[in-house]
Structures are given as structure tokens and as C-alpha cells.
Design a protein around this motif. Structure first.
Motif, PDB file in Angstrom:
ATOM      1  N   UNK A   1      52.781  41.761  35.009  1.00  0.00           N
ATOM      2  CA  UNK A   1      51.507  41.933  36.515  1.00  0.00           C
ATOM      3  C   UNK A   1      50.281  41.787  36.125  1.00  0.00           C
ATOM      4  N   UNK A   2      49.671  40.780  36.923  1.00  0.00           N
ATOM      5  CA  UNK A   2      47.802  40.804  36.571  1.00  0.00           C
ATOM      6  C   UNK A   2      47.418  41.358  38.028  1.00  0.00           C
ATOM      7  N   UNK A   3      47.013  42.060  38.440  1.00  0.00           N
ATOM      8  CA  UNK A   3      46.796  42.457  39.846  1.00  0.00           C
ATOM      9  C   UNK A   3      44.867  42.391  39.110  1.00  0.00           C
ATOM     10  N   UNK A   4      44.956  41.099  40.812  1.00  0.00           N
ATOM     11  CA  UNK A   4      43.438  40.704  41.361  1.00  0.00           C
ATOM     12  C   UNK A   4      42.789  40.802  42.423  1.00  0.00           C
ATOM     13  N   UNK A   5      42.095  40.224  42.953  1.00  0.00           N
ATOM     14  CA  UNK A   5      41.422  40.370  44.086  1.00  0.00           C
ATOM     15  C   UNK A   5      41.460  38.620  44.704  1.00  0.00           C
ATOM     16  N   UNK A   6      42.146  38.572  44.376  1.00  0.00           N
ATOM     17  CA  UNK A   6      42.445  36.912  44.821  1.00  0.00           C
ATOM     18  C   UNK A   6      44.556  36.939  45.063  1.00  0.00           C
ATOM     19  N   UNK A   7      44.587  36.091  46.042  1.00  0.00           N
ATOM     20  CA  UNK A   7      46.546  36.470  46.619  1.00  0.00           C
ATOM     21  C   UNK A   7      46.809  35.551  45.348  1.00  0.00           C
TER      22      UNK A   7
END
Ligand code: ASP
Ligand code: MG
Length: 422
Positions: A224-230
Motif C-alpha cells: 500500500x502506497x499512502x499518498x496525499x491524493x485519492x
């Protein structure tokens, strides 16, 4: 077992760091490897410090101080106790950085620039993971900090190191196996490795690749790559206001998008995942419950809506023979050899009878390449350009992206159009 990756934007300040235990608490009882990038724009700052120190530019001191203050401020906000051990850990890493700066500025300098670069730039990930490791501990989330340089074993191609898969496999198994005896969560660094003698880095934005290496070796259920985009968007929100999330993307499609410059996933990330059919999820750390995007094997659900990728800072080089002879295989062979020798990646190429045009990133090795080309060919170049790529293009999208721009070169295939514009 899952691999989580937090990029620079998801650890850019104390508030973002506070988000991590919230996300992890949704996975209690599960084994996790949490791979973290340097905080915010730290890697850029370290690059600037390295450059300045190498050039003996007095600016280096101020840049160092800014980076120090940035990290210390985050640490002070997270750890009210000024005697907390994090402060000694950070000081010691900044001491290392300072020593490298002194070596760089001194007369005894004997390593190459890229080698120094890796020693200095790798400090960013060490700082960020120390902060997260201690913060999680404070929040009651037991975790073990591991040094990725003891697991990701590479060759000595500094700034773009190649993985020694066998040794990396053995080290990851050994170190994570031991760590999991103590706690379910392992915190380690993206982007960095070691060649047996010195630290190495895997190329800018390489933390995704690190996460994929751990996933491959450990047969993870998912990354899981957690990003500031949805999720995985069809265009960079920095340039477009009407982006659309792609819910499901095949490995193949995502490799194409990454190859053309889509920033969301590092292009090297997909292969280690595809080889073991491990899905990669892109999720928003602001909305951890939301679905995000999934990158997986299945090609049948690939979206056919246009995806737009814009690469800035492009240079169009046009190479022709001096004697008006054709640019044919023997010339091309030589030209490609020069590009490879200067590690200059070609983003787009096109040839005519007497000239060969390429579009490349404006990298620091470019002037060296151009002067080598000029020894044999006549070379013209045009810089400050953009490379626009549209996957699954339609007329409307092309018009929208090229309005008011000068198209210097265009290439179309069935699915992709690329244009170099001014
Ligand atoms: N910190 C490194 C960079 O900014 C690696 C990464 O973020 O993936 O390039
Ligand atoms: Mg990053």
C-alpha cells in the motif's frame, strides 16, 4: 503480511507524522513493513547541500542549517521531552552529514561526485525513519527500526544502484525474521542501499521500488502506497483541475504510464510485484477508509479514458551528419553508445534521412554528452520544452493540451501520442 510505503508528502510535518499511527492502528496484530521516504523536500535539500559543498559554495552552511532546523522543529513538536533519545539520534545523523560536507569541501576528496552524493543524500531517509520509529513507540505501537543498508545490497552504480537480488533476499529474510520476534511492525528506509563499502541510492523517487523489493522477497499480500491524493489519477493535479481516479490498472498499463513520466509510481516498482502477482494499492492517507486505486494483473478492467502526462524541463536535440550523409545504423549505433555512456535516457526519438532527433531531460550530464556528440556530428538543441504524453488519446484532449503551444515534434501510435511543445 503487508508492505506500507509513506512518501515524502506523507511525512512532511509533525501533523502528517501523527497520521501514521492512526493508519497503522487499523492493522493491529498484522505483520507490516513500513517503508518511509525522506520528509517533504528533504532529498532536494540534500542534493543542494551536496552540490554547494562540492563547489565550495558558502551557501552550503545555510542550507545545512535550514535542513537541521526543519527536522528539529518537527521533532520538538512530536517529542515535548527535550531529553528524548530522538534528539541524540538526529544529532548524530547531522554530525555524519557534517563530516561528509567537510570531506567534500576539503583537499583530500578522492571519491566521485555521485559517491559523495549517495553518502549525503541517504541521510534524509535515516532521519525520517528515526522520527517515525520513535513517534510510533510513544503512541504505544511497538516497532523495530531496521537499517535498509543492511538489507538492500546493491552494486556500486551510485545514484542508480542495481540490486543484488540473492544477497538482498538473504539479508531481508534474516533481519526481518529476527525483528518480527520482537514486534509486528518494522520501520525501514526507502531509496537507500549499500554496496558493501558505501551507501548507495536507487534513483530519485526510489522508495516505491524499495517497498516492492521487500514485498517480492517476503511474498507480501499487498503493497500500500499512502499518498496525499485519492489514488492513481489520470493526470497530475498540479497541472489539471479535472483529474479522474483510475480505480483499477493493470501492471502493464501502469508500467507504460510510469515510463512516460507519470509520477505516481516509480517505473522500477512494478516488475518485482508482477513477478509474484502482488497487488499495489494507492490510497490516500487523508482518507484511509476510501478505496484508492489498485494495480494488478488483470488487464480487462483498464480504463480507456485519456491519461495525460507532462514532463517539464525537456531538451530537444537534433543530430545530423556533417557531410550530409544519411543517419543510418552505424551512426545510430555510435549515437546510442554515447547516450548510454552518459546515462542519458531518451524520452522520445525520431529520425529522418539526415537527422536524428531526441527529447531528453535536462540533466547535469547533458553538456558532457552534447560536447561528445559535437566531435562527430552537427548538433542543435532547444531547451525549456515540455513533453506531453496522452495515453488513450482523443482529439479533444490533444486540442486542450496544445492550445497556444508550438508543437516541435509529434509521434503517434494506436494508444499513445507524444508531443514536444514550446
Ligand atoms: N526521498 C527520495 C526522493 O525524494 C526517494 C523517494 O522519495 O522515493 O527521491
Ligand atoms: Mg518522494
Amino acid at each position: 503480511m503487508r508492505i506500507f510505503k509513506f512518501g515524502g508528502a506523507s511525512v512532511k510535518d509533525s501533523e502528517s507524522v501523527r497520521n501514521i499511527p492512526k493508519i497503522l492502528s487499523g492493522y493491529r496484530g498484522e505483520k507490516l513493513v513500513v517503508i518511509i521516504s525522506a520528509m517533504g523536500k528533504t532529498t532536494n535539500a540534500l542534493e543542494a547541500i551536496t552540490r554547494a559543498a562540492y563547489d565550495n559554495d558558502a551557501k552550503a552552511e545555510q542550507l545545512f542549517q535550514n535542513l537541521y532546523d526543519y527536522h528539529m522543529q518537527i521533532a520538538e513538536e512530536l517529542f515535548p521531552d527535550e531529553k528524548h533519545e530522538i534528539f541524540a539520534q538526529l544529532e548524530s545523523l547531522f554530525d555524519d552529514l557534517r563530516s561528509w560536507m567537510e570531506v567534500l569541501a576539503g583537499k583530500e576528496r578522492e571519491l566521485t561526485y555521485d559517491m559523495y552524493y549517495d553518502q549525503m543524500v541517504s541521510v534524509g531517509e535515516l532521519l525520517s525513519t528515526r522520527i517515525v520509529n520513535n513517534h510510533l513507540q510513544e503512541e504505544g505501537i511497538g516497532n523495530t527500526w531496521l537499517d535498509a543498508r543492511e538489507m538492500i545490497i546493491t552494486d556500486n552504480t551510485y545514484r542508480d544502484a542495481l540490486i543484488d537480488w540473492q544477497r538482498t533476499h538473504d539479508k531481508i529474510m534474516e533481519k526481518t525474521g529476527n525483528a518480527w520476534k520482537d514486534s509486528d511492525i518494522i520501520v525501514s528506509q526507502g531509496f537507500i542501499g549499500h554496496d558493501g563499502e558505501y551507501s548507495t541510492t536507487l534513483g530519485r523517487e526510489g522508495s516505491d521500488f524499495s517497498a516492492a523489493i521487500f514485498a517480492n522477497v517476503l511474498d507480501a499480500e499487498e503493497v500500500v502506497v499512502w499518498k496525499d491524493v485519492p489514488g492513481y489519477l489520470n493526470a497530475d493535479p498540479a497541472y489539471f483541475s479535472d483529474t479522474i481516479k483510475l480505480d483499477r490498472i493493470s501492471y502493464t498499463e501502469s508500467i507504460e504510464l510510469a515510463f512516460f513520466g507519470a509520477k505516481i509510481i516509480h517505473p522500477k516498482t512494478i516488475r518485482p510485484l508482477k513477478n509474484k502477482s502482488i497487488p499495489l494499492l494507492v490510497k490516500s492517507f487523508l482518507e484511509p477508509e476510501a478505496d484508492g486505486s489498485i494495480i494488478h494483473e488483470d488487464m480487462s478492467s483498464d480504463s480507456l479514458m485519456p491519461s495525460c502526462i507532462i514532463k517539464q524541463g525537456q531538451v530537444l536535440i537534433s543530430i545530423s551528419s556533417r557531410d550530409f550523409s544519411f543517419i543510418a545504423e552505424t551512426h545510430l549505433h555510435k549515437i546510442f553508445g554515447m547516450f548510454a555512456g552518459h546515462r542519458c535516457r531518451i524520452n522520445l526519438m525520431q529520425n529522418s534521412a539526415i537527422s536524428f532527433s531526441v527529447c531528453v531531460d535536462d540533466i547535469s550530464r547533458l553538456p558532457g554528452l552534447i560536447s561528445e556528440l559535437q566531435k562527430e556530428f552537427s548538433v542543435k538543441y532547444n531547451d525549456g520544452l515540455q513533453l506531453i504524453t496522452i495515453r488513450h488519446y482523443d482529439k479533444e484532449t490533444i486540442n486542450k493540451l496544445t492550445v497556444g503551444k508550438d508543437i516541435l515534434l509529434e509521434q503517434r501510435s494506436r494508444v499513445t501520442v507524444q508531443m514536444v511543445v514550446k
